[in-house]
Design an enzyme around this catalytic site. Structure first.
Site, mmCIF file in Angstrom:
data_model
loop_
_atom_site.group_PDB
_atom_site.id
_atom_site.type_symbol
_atom_site.label_atom_id
_atom_site.label_comp_id
_atom_site.label_asym_id
_atom_site.label_seq_id
_atom_site.Cartn_x
_atom_site.Cartn_y
_atom_site.Cartn_z
ATOM 1 N N LYS A 59 9.269 -0.918 14.550
ATOM 2 C CA LYS A 59 9.917 -0.769 13.413
ATOM 3 C C LYS A 59 10.981 0.476 13.340
ATOM 4 O O LYS A 59 11.986 0.453 12.950
ATOM 5 C CB LYS A 59 8.808 -0.058 12.477
ATOM 6 C CG LYS A 59 7.967 -1.087 11.646
ATOM 7 C CD LYS A 59 7.108 -0.310 10.566
ATOM 8 C CE LYS A 59 5.872 -0.815 10.361
ATOM 9 N NZ LYS A 59 4.854 -0.132 9.603
ATOM 10 N N GLU B 133 -4.702 -7.510 15.359
ATOM 11 C CA GLU B 133 -4.206 -6.086 15.005
ATOM 12 C C GLU B 133 -5.596 -5.134 15.010
ATOM 13 O O GLU B 133 -5.097 -4.085 15.113
ATOM 14 C CB GLU B 133 -3.583 -6.305 13.364
ATOM 15 C CG GLU B 133 -2.558 -5.266 13.324
ATOM 16 C CD GLU B 133 -1.713 -5.456 12.123
ATOM 17 O OE1 GLU B 133 -0.555 -5.125 12.165
ATOM 18 O OE2 GLU B 133 -2.457 -5.592 10.923
ATOM 19 N N HIS C 13 -4.779 -34.480 17.264
ATOM 20 C CA HIS C 13 -3.417 -35.342 17.602
ATOM 21 C C HIS C 13 -2.520 -34.440 18.188
ATOM 22 O O HIS C 13 -1.212 -34.735 18.373
ATOM 23 C CB HIS C 13 -2.802 -36.259 16.531
ATOM 24 C CG HIS C 13 -3.942 -37.139 15.870
ATOM 25 N ND1 HIS C 13 -4.040 -38.387 16.478
ATOM 26 C CD2 HIS C 13 -4.948 -36.872 15.061
ATOM 27 C CE1 HIS C 13 -5.088 -38.921 15.968
ATOM 28 N NE2 HIS C 13 -5.678 -38.090 15.015
ATOM 29 N N LYS D 27 0.969 -1.329 -0.228
ATOM 30 C CA LYS D 27 0.047 -0.057 -0.030
ATOM 31 C C LYS D 27 0.831 1.220 0.117
ATOM 32 O O LYS D 27 0.652 2.239 -0.688
ATOM 33 C CB LYS D 27 -1.028 0.005 1.175
ATOM 34 C CG LYS D 27 -1.851 1.078 1.268
ATOM 35 C CD LYS D 27 -2.851 0.778 2.305
ATOM 36 C CE LYS D 27 -3.753 1.932 3.009
ATOM 37 N NZ LYS D 27 -4.585 1.558 3.895
ATOM 38 N N GLU E 140 10.536 -4.426 4.713
ATOM 39 C CA GLU E 140 10.758 -5.883 4.196
ATOM 40 C C GLU E 140 10.328 -6.319 2.812
ATOM 41 O O GLU E 140 11.072 -6.674 1.968
ATOM 42 C CB GLU E 140 9.984 -6.828 4.989
ATOM 43 C CG GLU E 140 10.157 -6.930 6.535
ATOM 44 C CD GLU E 140 9.430 -5.903 7.528
ATOM 45 O OE1 GLU E 140 9.294 -4.951 6.877
ATOM 46 O OE2 GLU E 140 9.256 -6.348 8.507
ATOM 47 N N GLY F 178 -4.830 -2.584 5.470
ATOM 48 C CA GLY F 178 -4.109 -3.694 4.944
ATOM 49 C C GLY F 178 -4.874 -5.233 5.295
ATOM 50 O O GLY F 178 -5.173 -5.688 4.232
ATOM 51 N N ARG F 179 -5.074 -5.151 6.408
ATOM 52 C CA ARG F 179 -5.804 -6.548 6.914
ATOM 53 C C ARG F 179 -7.285 -6.808 6.177
ATOM 54 O O ARG F 179 -7.797 -7.743 6.513
ATOM 55 C CB ARG F 179 -5.880 -6.819 8.246
ATOM 56 C CG ARG F 179 -6.437 -5.861 8.950
ATOM 57 C CD ARG F 179 -5.758 -6.006 10.655
ATOM 58 N NE ARG F 179 -6.544 -4.882 11.127
ATOM 59 C CZ ARG F 179 -5.839 -3.609 11.545
ATOM 60 N NH1 ARG F 179 -4.636 -3.334 10.937
ATOM 61 N NH2 ARG F 179 -6.224 -2.812 12.407
HETATM 62 C C1 G6Q Z 1 -2.488 -4.286 8.291
HETATM 63 C C2 G6Q Z 1 -1.362 -3.613 8.339
HETATM 64 C C3 G6Q Z 1 -0.156 -4.203 7.995
HETATM 65 C C4 G6Q Z 1 0.301 -3.950 6.480
HETATM 66 C C5 G6Q Z 1 1.681 -4.334 6.406
HETATM 67 C C6 G6Q Z 1 1.923 -3.920 4.700
HETATM 68 O O1 G6Q Z 1 -3.540 -3.975 8.496
HETATM 69 O O2 G6Q Z 1 -1.533 -2.201 8.038
HETATM 70 O O3 G6Q Z 1 -0.102 -5.601 8.072
HETATM 71 O O4 G6Q Z 1 -0.401 -4.376 5.540
HETATM 72 O O5 G6Q Z 1 2.542 -3.457 7.126
HETATM 73 O O6 G6Q Z 1 2.107 -2.664 4.694
HETATM 74 P P1 G6Q Z 1 2.286 -2.122 3.057
HETATM 75 O O7 G6Q Z 1 1.203 -2.724 2.305
HETATM 76 O O8 G6Q Z 1 2.103 -0.543 3.009
HETATM 77 O O9 G6Q Z 1 3.504 -2.616 2.410
#
Ligand code: G6Q
Length: 538
Positions: free
Chosen positions: A503, A352, A383, A206, A212, A266-267
């Site tokens: 972070k 989250e 199990h 996003k 990463e 994001g989620r």
């Molecule tokens: C989800 C969070 C988080 C996010 C990641 C990736 O709701 O905001 O998991 O999706 O940190 O972020 P980017 O899409 O900006 O790389």
């Protein structure tokens, strides 16, 4: 005392818990032959039996009073209407618009967002068709055989989970993989048997600044450029992002960028362009069927009265156990191997969203909020960790998810699978008394060990088959459950400030590592670990 814990419905629930805590489900079922019917609900294509819970009619009524007192109905309307309910980031929360299959407009600041959503979906479909038909060519003219999504968190977990869930609908001639971890092993293992000339990367971020993802994308860029030259980049990379400037800087043509919007968290972004690797794998038609499923559950959530509203009921049960029975965790146990990542996905979505300790107006809560969410598919879990569910000291409410029809009919497998699901919820609810154990001739010395107290709550969710539609319904069911719980707890389920501190500190630690120096600002533990690391590195 907070507004919530001081409220009449809350106090009534506390008193009610005292009154019912010694009641056993065995008696509740024996006393009411209609119990299963009474405590079941149909939501779109999902049948949800919540009768094996520690509830009576009165419990449900009191929980419904609580929902009313927290204005849940108005809050649902506000979310769907695009109000800025993510207050700490001043954003609307409109993942429901992404799967709005009606002609209704969805307004953000007076502007209908639907044309733009449909436009991106259309572009995703054209791109997916080009890749799937072999018309999208790599730099050397070879068709693409491998698609690798690079993203993390919300830009990874949803697509991986959905790709696994809907694998039965995927094009098996394409290899689809996901790289998320900054551990180089993830990239190495995902690419070591692939030919760069046949590989396309989707860089999904996003912000397009996540460390990463940008590190993995940089490595992917070198992997392609080293094999095929710098000019190959445009043929082998597309982006999913809201940040056109950074995408362009990376060398990806904006024609090959699929956008989304700051009102998609994001989620909650699976139905946006973040779902692109899923659409490539299963094709636009199946992806649209998935959106139909999401939409069906959104409609149920929006229109069903609370007594028959599955996400609301599941949320209220969650609050009942979290706040009145001190349950610390919830298990999600799908009896379907394709849903192997389902619990991991909702671990993020729930933890989250609702892992917060201040209310929307910044007050510390004096009650528990989101649970630890975990789970694995049955029957494997039986199990492994089910021992604790059956006889441990902790109360773990669990959801069992099953399907009547298998994707692969192979002899007796499916009936055995379903039999196990049914048996587990029976055993958890009703247990086995000492008398029953004795009647089986069990040695007196072992009676305590062979007794099951039961009274362990479960929901059972059944559908005919795991299709793109029922999959979408299931995901939306849990999304809305999380939302309703957040409303009751008065927290903002749509920010995630808790991930920021780590972070920032990682940047400092990285500086120390590359400069081979401890930092006088650090605590003694961190500096001694750095010294040990330098010693071990040599
Ligand atoms: C989800 C969070 C988080 C996010 C990641 C990736 O709701 O905001 O998991 O999706 O940190 O972020 P980017 O899409 O900006 O790389």
């Amino acid at each position: 005392m907070s507004e919530l814990t001081g409220s009449e419905p809350w106090k009534a629930l506390q008193a009610h818990k005292q009154a019912v805590e010694r009641t056993h489900m065995r008696d509740l079922f024996a006393g009411n032959p209609e119990r299963a019917k009474q405590f079941s609900v149909q939501a779109a294509d999902l049948w949800i039996d919540y009768s094996k819970n520690l509830i009576t009619d009165e419990t449900l009524n009191l929980l419904l009073d609580l929902a009313k007192s927290r204005d849940v109905e108005a809050k649902i309307r506000a979310m769907f209407a695009g109000e800025r309910i993510n207050t700490t980031e001043n954003r609307p929360v409109l993942h429901t618009a992404l799967r709005n299959r009606s002609d209704e407009a969805v307004l953000v600041d007076g502007q209908d967002v639907m044309p733009e959503i449909r436009n991106v979906l259309q572009r995703m479909a054209s791109f997916s068709n080009l890749v799937r038909s072999g018309e999208w060519l790599g730099a050397t003219g070879k068709p693409i055989k491998n698609v690798i999504n690079i993203g993390i968190g919300g830009s990874d977990l949803g697509p991986v989970m959905a790709y696994e869930a809907l694998k039965a609908y995927s094009d098996r001639s394409l290899t689809v993989r996901f790289v998320s971890n900054v551990d180089g092993t993830h990239f190495y293992e995902a690419t070591q048997d692939l030919d760069p000339a046949e590989t396309l990367f989707i860089v999904a971020s996003k912000t397009f600044t996540t460390d990463e993802t940008m590190t993995n994308a940089g490595t992917a860029r070198r992997w392609v450029a080293d094999a095929l030259g710098e000019s190959a980049i445009g043929h082998h990379f597309v982006a999913v992002s809201t940040n056109a400037e950074e995408v362009s800087k990376f060398g990806i043509d904006l024609e090959n960028m699929f956008g989304f919007w700051d009102w998609v968290g994001g989620r909650y972004s699976l139905c946006s362009a973040i779902g692109l690797p899923v659409m490539v794998a299963i094709g636009p038609d199946n992806f649209n069927r998935m959106l139909d499923g999401f939409y069906a559950m959104d409609q149920h959530f929006k229109t069903a009265d609370f007594e028959h509203n599955a996400p609301v009921i599941m949320a209220l049960l969650g609050v009942w156990y979290t706040n009145f029975w001190d349950a610390q965790s919830e298990a999600i146990l799908p009896y379907n191997q394709y849903l192997s990542r389902f619990a991991a996905y909702f671990q993020q979505a729930n933890m989250e969203s609702n892992g917060k300790s201040v209310t929307k107006d910044g007050q510390y809560v004096d009650y528990e909020t989101g649970p630890v969410v975990w789970g694995k598919p049955g029957t494997n879990g039986q199990h492994a960790f089910y021992q604790l569910l059956h006889q441990g000291t902790k109360l773990v409410p669990a959801d069992f998810i099953g399907f009547a029809k298998p994707h692969h009919s192979m002899g007796e497998h499916h009936h055995k699978l379903v039999a196990n699901l049914l048996a587990q919820t029976q055993a958890l609810a009703f247990g086995k008394t000492a008398e029953e154990a004795r009647a089986e001739g069990i040695d007196e010395a072992l009676i305590a060990h062979r007794t099951f107290h039961g009274n362990r709550p479960t929901n059972t969710i059944l559908a005919s088959e795991l299709t793109p539609e029922t999959f979408g319904q299931l995901v939306a069911l849990y999304e809305h459950k999380i939302f309703v719980e957040g409303v009751i707890w008065g927290i903002n389920s749509f920010d995630q400030w808790g991930v920021e501190l780590g972070k920032a500190l990682a940047k400092d630690a990285y500086g120390s590592i590359i400069n081979h120096q401890t930092d006088p600002k650090n605590d003694s533990s961190t500096n001694s670990l750095l010294d040990k690391f330098f010693e071990l590195e040599n």
